[in-house]
Design a protein around this motif. Sequence first.
Motif, PDB file in Angstrom:
ATOM      1  N   LYS A 181     -89.248  82.005 -18.629  1.00 13.92           N
ATOM      2  CA  LYS A 181     -88.332  80.896 -18.918  1.00 13.92           C
ATOM      3  C   LYS A 181     -88.985  79.568 -18.568  1.00 13.92           C
ATOM      4  O   LYS A 181     -89.605  79.425 -17.523  1.00 13.92           O
ATOM      5  CB  LYS A 181     -87.050  81.066 -18.104  1.00 13.92           C
ATOM      6  CG  LYS A 181     -86.021  79.982 -18.310  1.00 13.92           C
ATOM      7  CD  LYS A 181     -84.793  80.249 -17.461  1.00 13.92           C
ATOM      8  CE  LYS A 181     -83.732  79.167 -17.620  1.00 13.92           C
ATOM      9  NZ  LYS A 181     -82.559  79.424 -16.768  1.00 13.92           N
ATOM     10  N   SER A 182     -88.866  78.615 -19.468  1.00 13.33           N
ATOM     11  CA  SER A 182     -89.352  77.268 -19.191  1.00 13.33           C
ATOM     12  C   SER A 182     -88.346  76.577 -18.277  1.00 13.33           C
ATOM     13  O   SER A 182     -87.211  76.328 -18.654  1.00 13.33           O
ATOM     14  CB  SER A 182     -89.508  76.474 -20.494  1.00 13.33           C
ATOM     15  OG  SER A 182     -89.889  75.143 -20.226  1.00 13.33           O
ATOM     16  N   SER A 183     -88.775  76.297 -17.065  1.00 16.70           N
ATOM     17  CA  SER A 183     -87.860  75.703 -16.069  1.00 16.70           C
ATOM     18  C   SER A 183     -88.345  74.333 -15.617  1.00 16.70           C
ATOM     19  O   SER A 183     -88.046  73.893 -14.514  1.00 16.70           O
ATOM     20  CB  SER A 183     -87.740  76.637 -14.859  1.00 16.70           C
ATOM     21  OG  SER A 183     -89.017  76.989 -14.344  1.00 16.70           O
ATOM     22  N   GLY A 184     -89.103  73.664 -16.463  1.00 16.78           N
ATOM     23  CA  GLY A 184     -89.670  72.375 -16.096  1.00 16.78           C
ATOM     24  C   GLY A 184     -88.671  71.235 -16.138  1.00 16.78           C
ATOM     25  O   GLY A 184     -87.608  71.326 -16.749  1.00 16.78           O
ATOM     26  N   ASP A 185     -89.033  70.147 -15.467  1.00 19.39           N
ATOM     27  CA  ASP A 185     -88.249  68.916 -15.495  1.00 19.39           C
ATOM     28  C   ASP A 185     -89.226  67.751 -15.671  1.00 19.39           C
ATOM     29  O   ASP A 185     -90.402  67.950 -15.943  1.00 19.39           O
ATOM     30  CB  ASP A 185     -87.424  68.767 -14.216  1.00 19.39           C
ATOM     31  CG  ASP A 185     -88.277  68.943 -12.956  1.00 19.39           C
ATOM     32  OD1 ASP A 185     -89.497  68.646 -13.011  1.00 19.39           O
ATOM     33  OD2 ASP A 185     -87.726  69.357 -11.918  1.00 19.39           O
ATOM     34  N   LYS A 186     -88.740  66.533 -15.514  1.00 12.96           N
ATOM     35  CA  LYS A 186     -89.592  65.372 -15.717  1.00 12.96           C
ATOM     36  C   LYS A 186     -90.746  65.328 -14.713  1.00 12.96           C
ATOM     37  O   LYS A 186     -91.850  64.910 -15.046  1.00 12.96           O
ATOM     38  CB  LYS A 186     -88.760  64.091 -15.611  1.00 12.96           C
ATOM     39  CG  LYS A 186     -87.771  63.904 -16.747  1.00 12.96           C
ATOM     40  CD  LYS A 186     -87.032  62.579 -16.614  1.00 12.96           C
ATOM     41  CE  LYS A 186     -86.066  62.379 -17.771  1.00 12.96           C
ATOM     42  NZ  LYS A 186     -85.332  61.079 -17.651  1.00 12.96           N
ATOM     43  N   GLU A 187     -90.476  65.736 -13.495  1.00  7.87           N
ATOM     44  CA  GLU A 187     -91.518  65.710 -12.476  1.00  7.87           C
ATOM     45  C   GLU A 187     -92.532  66.831 -12.654  1.00  7.87           C
ATOM     46  O   GLU A 187     -93.703  66.676 -12.347  1.00  7.87           O
ATOM     47  CB  GLU A 187     -90.878  65.802 -11.085  1.00  7.87           C
ATOM     48  CG  GLU A 187     -90.008  64.601 -10.721  1.00  7.87           C
ATOM     49  CD  GLU A 187     -89.442  64.731  -9.320  1.00  7.87           C
ATOM     50  OE1 GLU A 187     -89.714  65.769  -8.664  1.00  7.87           O
ATOM     51  OE2 GLU A 187     -88.741  63.797  -8.887  1.00  7.87           O
TER      52      GLU A 187
END
Length: 277
Positions: A181-187
């Motif tokens: 699962k792609s769990s990325g955010d801006k940071e």
Amino acid sequence: MDKVIDIEERIPSLREKRKRRTNRKFIFLLLLFLLVLAVLLYFQSPLSKVESVGVEGARLNSGEDYIRASGISEGDALWGFRKSESARKVASLQGVKNAEIARTGLRSVTIKVEEWEPAALIEEEGAFHAVLANGEVFSAPAGPVPAPILTGFKPGKEMNRMVKELDGLPGSVRALISEVKSSGDKENPDAITAYMSDGYEVRGVISGFSEKMAYYPSIVSQLSDEGKGVIDLEVGLYFRPYKEVYGDGSDPDGENGTEDEGTAAEDGSGEEGEDGE
């Protein structure tokens, strides 16, 4: 005094030489005629026709798809097609990495295809499709494929990078991954979470994922007494039991620094402050 040879004595030998030369020419012409006749009869007989067309290596596309693309059918002239041209047509089908066509036996043709390996699965329009090792999403719905499901990835550079990492994994490790699962955010846009079929959860980033996950069997073997939990590979290697990650975060014994709060490895930075996570 020079010996004089009577012409009458030479005539029989000359005649014999001419006769042998004539016989050789006749035999040569006869053999050439028989050879041409045999070739003509061969091309007019069923022996020069394709009896069967077989396919090796077909998984993504059906064997019928490859035979149809090659343009070769049973009953066609065995020598009436160019192998390179037919192989090029087969290689143009989606999912084909390489194709080769060979005449085998007396009247058979074999189409050998090398397909791109499915590295993952992605859901589109209510059906799962294979994402091939070259990053291409196969158009037809996939059957049972031992590959992880990608969630939250959009077709493009990010998904291609993830697929490349998965393709670089040993097959035995990739088969243990149920979902990524792609769990990325801006940071941290590259953050991912992998759900394993043996009950663990792995958190990391796309870059270098295959290199770190290659050690997964060894990592898990050292956690047998810890119970199931989250393995964090983003920075070093860190393990936390599920009751800490998804519970209230407090130490069951009311003290900090115990094994229930997690196990740090490699960098030794697994200790937490008194406030918990």
